[in-house]
Design a protein around this motif. Sequence first.
Motif, PDB file in Angstrom:
ATOM      1  N   PHE A   1       0.835  -1.204   0.000  1.00 48.06           N
ATOM      2  CA  PHE A   1       0.000   0.000   0.000  1.00 48.06           C
ATOM      3  C   PHE A   1       0.871   1.256   0.000  1.00 48.06           C
ATOM      4  O   PHE A   1       0.542   2.246  -0.664  1.00 48.06           O
ATOM      5  CB  PHE A   1      -0.932   0.001   1.208  1.00 48.06           C
ATOM      6  CG  PHE A   1      -1.851   1.184   1.236  1.00 48.06           C
ATOM      7  CD1 PHE A   1      -2.836   1.344   0.275  1.00 48.06           C
ATOM      8  CD2 PHE A   1      -1.726   2.158   2.233  1.00 48.06           C
ATOM      9  CE1 PHE A   1      -3.682   2.447   0.288  1.00 48.06           C
ATOM     10  CE2 PHE A   1      -2.573   3.258   2.254  1.00 48.06           C
ATOM     11  CZ  PHE A   1      -3.549   3.398   1.282  1.00 48.06           C
TER      12      PHE A   1
ATOM     13  N   LEU B   1      -5.148   0.034   6.141  1.00 53.98           N
ATOM     14  CA  LEU B   1      -3.949   0.231   5.324  1.00 53.98           C
ATOM     15  C   LEU B   1      -3.115   1.419   5.784  1.00 53.98           C
ATOM     16  O   LEU B   1      -1.889   1.395   5.633  1.00 53.98           O
ATOM     17  CB  LEU B   1      -4.352   0.393   3.852  1.00 53.98           C
ATOM     18  CG  LEU B   1      -4.989  -0.859   3.239  1.00 53.98           C
ATOM     19  CD1 LEU B   1      -5.455  -0.584   1.818  1.00 53.98           C
ATOM     20  CD2 LEU B   1      -4.010  -2.025   3.260  1.00 53.98           C
TER      21      LEU B   1
ATOM     22  N   LEU C   1      -0.896  -5.820  -1.811  1.00 53.60           N
ATOM     23  CA  LEU C   1      -2.228  -5.696  -2.385  1.00 53.60           C
ATOM     24  C   LEU C   1      -2.810  -7.016  -2.862  1.00 53.60           C
ATOM     25  O   LEU C   1      -4.033  -7.185  -2.878  1.00 53.60           O
ATOM     26  CB  LEU C   1      -2.203  -4.714  -3.572  1.00 53.60           C
ATOM     27  CG  LEU C   1      -1.708  -3.288  -3.310  1.00 53.60           C
ATOM     28  CD1 LEU C   1      -2.032  -2.418  -4.512  1.00 53.60           C
ATOM     29  CD2 LEU C   1      -2.323  -2.700  -2.050  1.00 53.60           C
TER      30      LEU C   1
END
Length: 504
Positions: free
Chosen positions: A351, A473, A481
Amino acid sequence: MSATRSQAAPDDVMRELLAALVDPATGPASPLPQGTGQHGEVPLTEGQRQLWFLQQLWPEATTYHVCTALRLHGPLRATALERALAGLVDRHPVLRMNIRGTGRRGRPQGVVHPPGTGPAALVVDGPPGCPPQEREARIQQAARADLAVPFDLAAGPLIRARLLRFAPEDHALVLTLHHLVVDGWSMRIILRDLAALYSAEVGGPPADLPELHHQYADFAAWQRSGLNSSPRYAAALDHWRRTLAQAPQESTPPPDRAAAAAGRRVGRSLHFDLPAATVRDVRALAARQASSPFAVCHAAFTLWLARATGRTDLVVGVPSCGRPFPELDDVVGYFVNLLPLRSELRTESTFAETVRAVHSTVAAALDHDLLPFDRIVSALGVPRRPGVQPLVQVMCQLVGDRSVGGDAGDWQGLAAAECRILHDDEARFDLELDLREEGPEQIQGCLTVDAHRYGERRSERIRDEYCELLGLLSRRPDTVLGPLLAGDWPPTGTDDAFEGNGPR
């Protein structure tokens, strides 16, 4: 990033660098014309022509109405406020504008009324006597009522002002305008200017406002005659053709039900606050990545969208301020432009890496935001279909809490605070996420969906999933991901990340 740029936005940094390189005494003259029209016939921008056309299709639509409200505590003088409103309208000619169809084909033509004749009437609702516990609801009711009344673009004023009198020293001011003459950045200018003009009217210091060398009509004239010859035009055209080559034409989640026929969209809005812990995590991650809170929020939204659509190549619309010259920073008008940001998510990326990619995409887009959105669509040859927004059906923005160069709350003898207007916006997109920074640990949100596509439960689920994903996140930015894109919810070993991350 949005119509009202957030702190340390890339276009602000670029302007500061350019200002440092150019000596004001010897630098090049502004390419903007000057004195295009304080009154009489004036040119329209491409954005104005588009909104005018939409209003002709649906005359009763209120989709492009803008509203704000101020709670004013103290000995307010209504006559001084009315004079301040008149001064505001005199200062900004676009607030005295109407748009009329002319000729056999009814092409739109802007008309600005002379100073001193503009619409500055203040509607006063009183007498005082509304119980304290009902006053907030009365503000919401007044705002909804004004938002629900269509504007007459050809003849009526495009600004309305209503003063609610609750008690001798408790008032609320509700301002409603048509988007044709204002945008989010302009609303900050209006509140700042109105505060200064009112303060001068009641014996405070003279209104120390920036001198306006250009007006909105000057920008419209430049867009019509000078945009194509700008050195940045060809570069912007090349950028969008290159970055959006083979981009998906639709990036919207599947609907709950069959799409309605082309026509006015019915909106459903869900208002919420992000938890303070999530806001702190978002800000901390943005600082570590040398990015912005917008990049973090947008990356999480794109990831949610990828999960909802099953696609990793997506286009999301992001508003930019649309002011290509610093001389326009204090000018009121409809400048905002829609930038189609493309994201291509990679399963192996974390992320944090996605946030950095979004930051780079935003910076490149702002470097090439000269082209109006419709020109981008035309340059790409995107087909237009009834009921389907070309290229962008989903929008995301984060409005920063910085001032436009003055204190909108500095009212002489009054304590002023903005009110949050809670209402169902008419949907401009299939899905629209609006976030607004209101303080170091406060981000307010509004999710607006096309109610023809998404039911109430689905809307609530979209809101909840996004808030949980952002909380997870921003707290664990090293999350890869791939599992999330494959449907792992929440990823293995991260269940505790969800505690307290839902909306409030």
